[in-house]
Design a protein around this motif. Structure first.
Motif, PDB file in Angstrom:
ATOM      1  N   ARG B 251       0.833  -1.199   0.000  1.00 49.20           N
ATOM      2  CA  ARG B 251       0.000   0.000   0.000  1.00 49.20           C
ATOM      3  C   ARG B 251       0.879   1.265   0.000  1.00 49.20           C
ATOM      4  NH1 ARG B 251      -3.992   2.467   2.903  1.00 49.20           N
ATOM      5  NH2 ARG B 251      -3.186   2.072   4.983  1.00 49.20           N
ATOM      6  N   TRP B 252       1.947   1.180   0.820  1.00 49.81           N
ATOM      7  CA  TRP B 252       2.852   2.337   0.891  1.00 49.81           C
ATOM      8  C   TRP B 252       3.524   2.574  -0.461  1.00 49.81           C
ATOM      9  CZ3 TRP B 252       8.224   2.845   0.295  1.00 49.81           C
ATOM     10  CH2 TRP B 252       8.736   4.092   0.630  1.00 49.81           C
ATOM     11  N   VAL B 253       3.946   1.475  -1.112  1.00 47.61           N
ATOM     12  CA  VAL B 253       4.593   1.618  -2.420  1.00 47.61           C
ATOM     13  C   VAL B 253       3.623   2.231  -3.416  1.00 47.61           C
ATOM     14  CG1 VAL B 253       5.611   0.369  -4.355  1.00 47.61           C
ATOM     15  CG2 VAL B 253       6.213  -0.267  -2.007  1.00 47.61           C
ATOM     16  N   ALA B 254       2.392   1.728  -3.396  1.00 46.96           N
ATOM     17  CA  ALA B 254       1.395   2.259  -4.331  1.00 46.96           C
ATOM     18  C   ALA B 254       1.189   3.748  -4.076  1.00 46.96           C
ATOM     19  CB  ALA B 254       0.083   1.495  -4.163  1.00 46.96           C
ATOM     20  N   GLN B 255       1.126   4.115  -2.807  1.00 49.59           N
ATOM     21  CA  GLN B 255       0.941   5.522  -2.452  1.00 49.59           C
ATOM     22  C   GLN B 255       2.096   6.371  -2.984  1.00 49.59           C
ATOM     23  OE1 GLN B 255       2.212   6.654   1.398  1.00 49.59           O
ATOM     24  NE2 GLN B 255       0.341   7.810   1.845  1.00 49.59           N
ATOM     25  N   GLN B 256       3.318   5.856  -2.842  1.00 45.74           N
ATOM     26  CA  GLN B 256       4.482   6.615  -3.280  1.00 45.74           C
ATOM     27  C   GLN B 256       4.513   6.763  -4.800  1.00 45.74           C
ATOM     28  OE1 GLN B 256       6.888   8.080  -1.103  1.00 45.74           O
ATOM     29  NE2 GLN B 256       5.241   7.559   0.310  1.00 45.74           N
ATOM     30  N   LYS B 257       3.929   5.749  -5.503  1.00 49.14           N
ATOM     31  CA  LYS B 257       4.010   5.790  -6.965  1.00 49.14           C
ATOM     32  C   LYS B 257       2.844   6.532  -7.595  1.00 49.14           C
ATOM     33  CE  LYS B 257       5.835   2.129  -9.032  1.00 49.14           C
ATOM     34  NZ  LYS B 257       6.244   0.739  -9.341  1.00 49.14           N
ATOM     35  N   ALA B 258       1.815   6.792  -6.787  1.00 47.93           N
ATOM     36  CA  ALA B 258       0.639   7.469  -7.333  1.00 47.93           C
ATOM     37  C   ALA B 258       1.045   8.852  -7.828  1.00 47.93           C
ATOM     38  CB  ALA B 258      -0.427   7.596  -6.246  1.00 47.93           C
ATOM     39  N   PRO B 259       0.407   9.324  -8.908  1.00 48.87           N
ATOM     40  CA  PRO B 259       0.774  10.640  -9.436  1.00 48.87           C
ATOM     41  C   PRO B 259       0.486  11.739  -8.419  1.00 48.87           C
ATOM     42  CG  PRO B 259      -1.183   9.783 -10.519  1.00 48.87           C
ATOM     43  CD  PRO B 259      -0.643   8.667  -9.681  1.00 48.87           C
ATOM     44  N   VAL B 260       1.264  12.795  -8.495  1.00 46.99           N
ATOM     45  CA  VAL B 260       1.083  13.912  -7.567  1.00 46.99           C
ATOM     46  C   VAL B 260      -0.133  14.714  -8.009  1.00 46.99           C
ATOM     47  CG1 VAL B 260       2.222  15.875  -6.527  1.00 46.99           C
ATOM     48  CG2 VAL B 260       3.579  13.997  -7.470  1.00 46.99           C
ATOM     49  N   PRO B 261      -1.061  14.959  -7.092  1.00 48.07           N
ATOM     50  CA  PRO B 261      -2.234  15.757  -7.487  1.00 48.07           C
ATOM     51  C   PRO B 261      -1.822  17.199  -7.801  1.00 48.07           C
ATOM     52  CG  PRO B 261      -2.257  15.277  -5.135  1.00 48.07           C
ATOM     53  CD  PRO B 261      -1.113  14.514  -5.700  1.00 48.07           C
ATOM     54  N   GLU B 262      -2.488  17.792  -8.773  1.00 48.48           N
ATOM     55  CA  GLU B 262      -2.207  19.185  -9.121  1.00 48.48           C
ATOM     56  C   GLU B 262      -2.775  20.092  -8.035  1.00 48.48           C
ATOM     57  OE1 GLU B 262      -0.592  20.964 -11.625  1.00 48.48           O
ATOM     58  OE2 GLU B 262       0.334  18.980 -11.871  1.00 48.48           O
ATOM     59  N   PRO B 263      -2.165  21.237  -7.789  1.00 51.62           N
ATOM     60  CA  PRO B 263      -2.728  22.164  -6.820  1.00 51.62           C
ATOM     61  C   PRO B 263      -4.087  22.672  -7.281  1.00 51.62           C
ATOM     62  CG  PRO B 263      -0.881  23.132  -8.001  1.00 51.62           C
ATOM     63  CD  PRO B 263      -0.899  21.690  -8.345  1.00 51.62           C
ATOM     64  N   VAL B 264      -4.970  22.929  -6.312  1.00 53.81           N
ATOM     65  CA  VAL B 264      -6.341  23.290  -6.643  1.00 53.81           C
ATOM     66  C   VAL B 264      -6.625  24.739  -6.285  1.00 53.81           C
ATOM     67  CG1 VAL B 264      -8.742  22.621  -6.396  1.00 53.81           C
ATOM     68  CG2 VAL B 264      -6.922  20.914  -6.067  1.00 53.81           C
ATOM     69  N   THR B 265      -6.424  25.074  -5.015  1.00 46.88           N
ATOM     70  CA  THR B 265      -6.802  26.416  -4.571  1.00 46.88           C
ATOM     71  C   THR B 265      -5.836  27.444  -5.134  1.00 46.88           C
ATOM     72  OG1 THR B 265      -5.401  26.383  -2.626  1.00 46.88           O
ATOM     73  CG2 THR B 265      -7.601  25.434  -2.383  1.00 46.88           C
ATOM     74  N   ALA B 266      -6.290  28.692  -5.097  1.00 46.14           N
ATOM     75  CA  ALA B 266      -5.461  29.782  -5.620  1.00 46.14           C
ATOM     76  C   ALA B 266      -4.149  29.863  -4.851  1.00 46.14           C
ATOM     77  CB  ALA B 266      -6.219  31.104  -5.503  1.00 46.14           C
ATOM     78  N   GLN B 267      -4.244  29.642  -3.524  1.00 43.27           N
ATOM     79  CA  GLN B 267      -3.043  29.737  -2.707  1.00 43.27           C
ATOM     80  C   GLN B 267      -2.027  28.656  -3.089  1.00 43.27           C
ATOM     81  OE1 GLN B 267      -3.426  28.992   1.520  1.00 43.27           O
ATOM     82  NE2 GLN B 267      -2.035  30.700   1.973  1.00 43.27           N
ATOM     83  N   GLN B 268      -2.560  27.435  -3.302  1.00 49.34           N
ATOM     84  CA  GLN B 268      -1.668  26.346  -3.695  1.00 49.34           C
ATOM     85  C   GLN B 268      -1.017  26.635  -5.041  1.00 49.34           C
ATOM     86  OE1 GLN B 268      -4.445  23.137  -3.561  1.00 49.34           O
ATOM     87  NE2 GLN B 268      -4.273  22.836  -1.339  1.00 49.34           N
TER      88      GLN B 268
END
Lengths: 575, 357
Positions: B251-268
């Motif tokens: 599960r940890w490996v899958a989490q590490q390999k998952a794509p990085v979510p794009e920032p959503v809010t204006a601040q992000q």
């Protein structure tokens, strides 16, 4: 004297020269005498004095280190509102300077001081073979020490490179290469040790020549006091072990300034090579320091047990064996660098083998005491504590020699405890024993026993309180040389006990220093031979005149003064 | 905000490092946050095969040393008491004994025998631990030491992380055993990998690859330190090994390999812009973006970690904010400079960094 016959009558005597008074001199006269002297006794005392001076400075640094480790990071914050008592760089400089000074500026000069003062007296000659070389050795050492400490004031570096060196006393490459040790602080370390090494080698050569060429009539190698025998081994070790260190210092300087690449890993150099160079010096160095401790023990224990040393030839053989084997164990400091299993096994075995001659020595000292009439004078009391603490040091050494166990213990506080038991618990204790034993000879006055006992008990309690818990810290995974630690790792209480030990050690040392001054001024007159001892230094006055002996003495056994005092039962009949 | 500042001041603001005894629960998605944290790294409670092997040998040595200690100390005390000079003694000297070859022989031979035993035991254990054959399916991890943090690569899994080594638990059953095979390297000076309950230490040396293997039998979080002095912040180069059940590890490996979510809010989004506008990306790597720096820790999955600054503090909003504001505040002397960001810029960058999970 020349007519000494073999009939067994004690015809030879040791005419004591007229007592030399201590004229009060002015300070300038004293300084002048110190600067120009080539007298081995004065130089010996100057070595010891300078060593004690550096001992106090390095001891203050150790005190600050212990205060820093009293509390974990978070507690310091609550107490003083600052994240730490000492900043990491300051702390790192302290342990570097503490270690370097204690080995090169305290241990080395004090052993040389004893050798200088005692060897000519013990072998019945008037001075060292090369008196001026002797003075040269002292001054080179002394200025190398001042030079090292000068780094605090004169080595401003670039950002973060600060003042004194902060690379640890073995200054591993590549941490001390130009890339990671900017500025000039490490150069002070390198050059100071290079300089000190020259002085040590000169003195060692001087000692060897003196012993081999200047023994008095009748003193064959087999009749020398054990102290002198052990110094032969030490002097050989110095001559063999220090040049690799000097070579390494030259190489690292070439690396730092002329673009050589011996240890520069970024250019393909080898970090492990530095460790080999350093420890091929560093391990014999441990024996260079501790064998003079054995040497003092081998003089003190017989005299206060009232028996000759048990198994003299075996003691000599064991010392020579230690000397030889100590040249082949250096990589036990490197069990974690990823040597092959064959390499690890070899160095584990050679290290374990060294325990055998060392054990023999302890048994021989016990054998000397067995059947004696032990007098609990100050030197003997320190020697007994030495026996106990050296036993602890030896046994932890055996644990460290088991390479697999060392993979856990290496660079942990267990190692810190181990080598402090060797260098403080054993060596410094024999220094103290030696100071009290030969103080009457050097100054003509007895050391005060009451003060000495206070010194002994305070320092012994303090020393063991400080360093015994460090074994446990090592077992609990505390690495050495960390300026702070997290709370709740099980380390606080042991660190706190260790620091509390200082409350005993510091007064102990203060009382010791006070005792030296007090006894020098007000001590009882000692006479020539206050301990009823047997070696030649007790045959002359206290303090001895500049020429040591009016007439060159002649000896017929290992204990010339015993022969003199017991003409009915002289040693030479049995040797 | 007021309460936030209060919190900051008294819990992390002032202390600035981990003081909690309890396992630090940082993030819901921090897999393994509920494991037992072995805070006291007692080498006499080994929980991994190589550490157990060392422990066995160590117990034998301790026992032998204890034996020698008792015998010699006892003998010394006996001699000192029995042969002390008594008040009633006359001035006569005791009999002068010069030695005895029989006795010398005895106390030479006995130590030799003890040494032989030690040599045999030690040689065997050295070989056993050092020459252990790693099975094909052993997890390979490359650990690279840096001044003052650990870079961790899983070459077969394509995962990169820092300071916290995640590995699967092994089993005493040889069928199910899954050791971890570490390749140790250094990017600058010598460091040393030491987690006492899992294995002995091995140095990380530049220009060299050392090996070490771990085979823990219990899940949990194991603490260790860099054990070779490596400069200013050697003390805060802490190690954390998180031992998962095999399923959790996957599960940890899958989490590490998952794509990085794009920032959503204006601040992000603003934070991301700042991150790439300032020089952050010269040193840090974030997934497949243009930030491919190698000097600092990989930040791709920053928020899945438990600590910040190689263990100097638990990772949370407060500490992350303080770190971005000025890393020298939490870890003086560390090689990340003060980036001189405005407070609102710090807010933005932190908001962006908090999306990295």
């Amino acid at each position: 004297m020349a007519n000494a016959t073999s009939t067994g009558e004690s015809e030879y005597t040791f005419p004591a020269p007229a007592q030399v008074g201590r004229e009060p001199g002015s300070l300038t006269r004293l300084v002048q005498e110190m600067v120009f002297t080539v007298d081995h006794k004065r130089l010996g005392l100057m070595y010891i004095g300078a060593g004690l001076l550096f001992f106090v400075v390095a001891g203050i640094m150790a005190t600050l280190i212990r205060i820093q480790l009293l509390f974990p990071h978070s507690t310091w914050l609550k107490l003083i509102g600052h994240s730490t008592f000492l900043d990491p760089d300051v702390f790192n400089r302290f342990f570097t300077m503490h270690g370097t000074a204690m080995v090169f500026l305290v241990g080395m000069p004090i052993i040389f001081g004893f050798a200088n003062y005692l060897i000519p007296l013990m072998i019945g000659t008037r001075d060292m073979a090369f008196p001026r070389l002797n003075a040269f050795g002292f001054w080179v050492f002394f200025f190398s020490g001042l030079f090292l400490y000068a780094s605090y004031f004169t080595a401003p570096g670039l950002y973060n490179a600060g003042s004194a060196p902060d690379v640890g006393w073995f200054a591993y490459a590549p941490l001390m290469s130009k890339a990671f040790s900017r500025g000039h602080s490490s150069d002070y370390w390198t050059l100071s040790i290079l300089l000190g090494g020259i002085g040590s080698i000169a003195t060692a050569i001087n000692i060897l020549v003196t012993i081999f060429c200047y023994r008095c009539k009748g003193m064959t190698l087999g009749r020398m006091p054990l102290f002198v025998w052990m110094w032969i081994v030490v002097a050989f070790l110095v001559i063999i072990a220090l040049p690799p260190l000097s070579a390494a210092q030259i190489m690292i300087t070439l690396d730092r300034y002329l673009g050589a690449k011996f240890f520069d890993t970024q250019a393909g150099g080898s970090a492990v090579l530095w460790q080999h160079f350093f420890w091929i010096f560093g391990h014999p160095e441990v024996y260079i320091l501790i064998i003079p401790g054995f040497a003092i023990a081998s003089e003190v224990i017989p005299v206060f047990s009232r028996k000759p040393i048990f198994g003299y030839p075996i003691m000599v053989a064991a010392t020579v064996m230690i000397g030889f084997i100590s040249l082949g164990v250096w990589a036990h400091h490197m069990f974690t660098v990823g040597m092959t299993s064959i390499g690890n096994t070899f160095f584990a075995i050679s290290t374990m083998i060294i325990a055998i001659p060392t054990g023999i020595k302890i048994f021989n000292w016990l054998g000397t005491m067995y059947g004696g009439k032990i007098r609990f004078e100050l030197p003997m009391i320190f020697a007994l504590a030495f026996l106990f603490q050296f036993l602890c040091a030896g046994l932890t050494g055996i644990m460290l020699s088991v390479a697999t166990f060392d993979w856990q213990l290496h660079d942990s506080y267990f190692v810190v405890a181990h080598f402090h038991y060797v260098l403080i618990g054993a060596l410094l204790y024999m220094f103290f024993a030696g100071f009290y034993y030969w103080f009457p000879k050097a100054f003509g006055r007895m050391p005060n026993k009451r003060l000495g006992l206070w010194h002994f008990w305070l320092f012994t309690i303090g020393f063991n309180l400080t360093f015994m818990p460090m074994h446990i810290l090592g077992f609990l995974g505390m690495p050495r040389r960390i300026f702070t630690y997290e709370a709740d790792r099980g380390w606080e209480i042991w660190n706190q006990i260790a620091t509390v030990g200082l409350l005993f050690q510091i007064p102990g040392i203060l009382i010791f220093v006070y005792n030296l001054i007090y006894s020098y001024v007000k001590g009882k007159e000692a006479g020539d031979d206050p301990w009823d001892a047997w070696t030649l230094e007790w045959a002359t006055t206290s303090p001895p005149p500049e020429y040591n002996f009016d007439k060159n003495p002649e000896v017929r056994s290992r204990r010339p003064l015993w022969d003199l005092k017991h003409p009915e039962d002289p040693d030479w009949k049995f040797e | 905000m007021q309460s936030g500042r209060f919190f900051s001041k008294f819990v992390f603001g002032l202390t600035g490092l981990i003081t909690a005894l309890a396992p630090v629960v940082v993030h819901a998605e921090s897999i393994g946050a509920d494991y037992k944290v072995h805070r006291v790294a007692d080498m006499f409670q080994p929980l991994s095969r190589p550490a157990e092997m060392i422990h066995e040998g160590a117990l034998l040595v301790l026992l032998i040393c204890l034996g020698i200690f008792s015998v010699v100390t006892g003998l010394t005390i006996y001699i000192v008491v029995r042969f002390r000079r008594k008040e009633t003694d006359n001035d006569q000297e005791p009999p002068q004994i010069y030695g005895s070859s029989h006795i010398e022989m005895a106390w030479t031979v006995i130590p030799i025998l003890i040494t032989v035993v030690l040599i045999l035991v030690t040689s065997r254990t050295i070989g056993e631990i050092q020459n252990m054959k790693m099975p094909e399916d052993a997890l390979k991890v490359r650990v690279v030491g840096h001044q003052w943090w650990w870079e961790i690569h899983y070459p077969d899994l394509g995962v990169i992380t820092a300071n916290e080594l995640h590995i699967p638990v092994s089993s005493r059953d040889p069928e199910k055993a899954r050791p971890t095979h570490l390749l140790l390297q250094s990017a600058d000076v010598i460091h040393s990998f030491w987690v006492p309950q899992l294995a002995g230490k091995t140095d990380l040396i530049p220009n060299r690859t050392n090996e070490l293997w771990l085979e823990p039998y219990q899940t949990g979080v194991y603490l260790g330190n860099c054990a070779e002095y490596c400069g200013t912040q050697h003390a805060n180069m802490l190690l954390r090994v998180i031992v998962h059940t095999p399923e959790e590890f996957e599960r940890w490996v899958a989490q590490q390999k998952a794509p990085v979510p794009e920032p959503v809010t204006a601040q992000q989004i603003e934070g991301k812009r700042l991150f790439f506008a300032y020089s952050c990306m010269n040193c840090h790597k974030i997934g497949d973006t243009v930030a491919q720096g190698l000097f600092g820790p990989d930040l791709t999955k920053l928020m899945t970690r438990q600590t910040i600054g190689a263990g100097v503090a638990p990772l949370n909003h407060e500490t992350l904010w303080r770190w971005v504001r000025d890393p020298q505040d939490l870890k003086v002397g560390c090689l990340m400079p003060d980036m001189q960001l405005q407070k609102h810029e710090v807010d933005d960058v932190v908001a962006y960094l908090e999306t990295l999970k």
